[in-house]
Design a protein around this motif. Structure first.
Motif: not given
Length: 190
Positions: A122, A151, A148
């Motif tokens: 990612v 995440k 990102a």
């Protein structure tokens, strides 16, 4: 949008520096009369050492006061690359911890490694998007960086995959590297 993204990056930097909410919830595990299996403790030392590698790698979040869009873009790309490298290093370390002395341990560690690999991918993808984006277009690559960073919530407890392996969970209480990980506040112990 840019201010929000940079604020998110700063929060992520704090989380990676060991300021997550992953501390103990105030409950303690039920005490048992028998000590943890020494082989399981040694194995968990290896697992926690590998899993915490991401916290040791130097990561420099973009500065909040970056008024220069091109500079912010370059700093964000570098930051995404640092995070990608950090997660890849932990994933590789987890792949190399060796066989588990406890049934189900290898499967749990494989899941952990896959989670770190996924996060590394990612961040590597976000780095490419940031590098390719127009520095003046905050909805381009910089938005990918923010997504990102969001995440990172998946890493609130890197040892969560051990919940189905009680003997390894118990071993985290005695494993020195797991205790160090807890002191860094990278993860709660079970």
């Amino acid at each position: 949008m840019r201010r929000s993204l940079v604020a998110t990056a700063a929060v992520a930097a704090l989380a990676l520096a060991g300021c997550t909410n992953g501390g103990n919830s105030g409950t303690s595990p039920t005490p048992t009369s028998d000590a943890a299996n020494p082989q399981a403790v040694a194995y968990m030392d290896k697992v926690c050492s590998a899993a915490s590698e991401f916290a040791k790698i130097e990561k420099t979040a973009p500065k909040l006061d970056a008024g220069d869009s091109a500079k912010l873009k370059a700093e964000m790309a570098a930051y995404m690359g640092q995070l990608a490298d950090a997660f890849a290093k932990s994933a590789e370390g987890l792949k190399n911890v060796g066989p588990s002395p406890v049934e189900g341990g290898e499967q749990a560690v494989t899941k952990m490694s896959e989670a770190f690999t996924s996060l590394g991918t990612v961040f590597a993808d976000a780095k490419v998007k940031v590098e390719q984006a127009d520095a003046n277009n905050a909805t381009g690559g910089l938005q990918a960086a923010g997504e990102a960073i969001a995440k990172l919530a998946e890493l609130a407890d890197p040892l969560r995959d051990l919940k189905d392996v009680p003997e390894l969970q118990k071993a985290t209480q005695s494993a020195q590297k797991c205790q160090e990980m807890q002191r860094l506040n990278v993860t709660p112990t079970s």
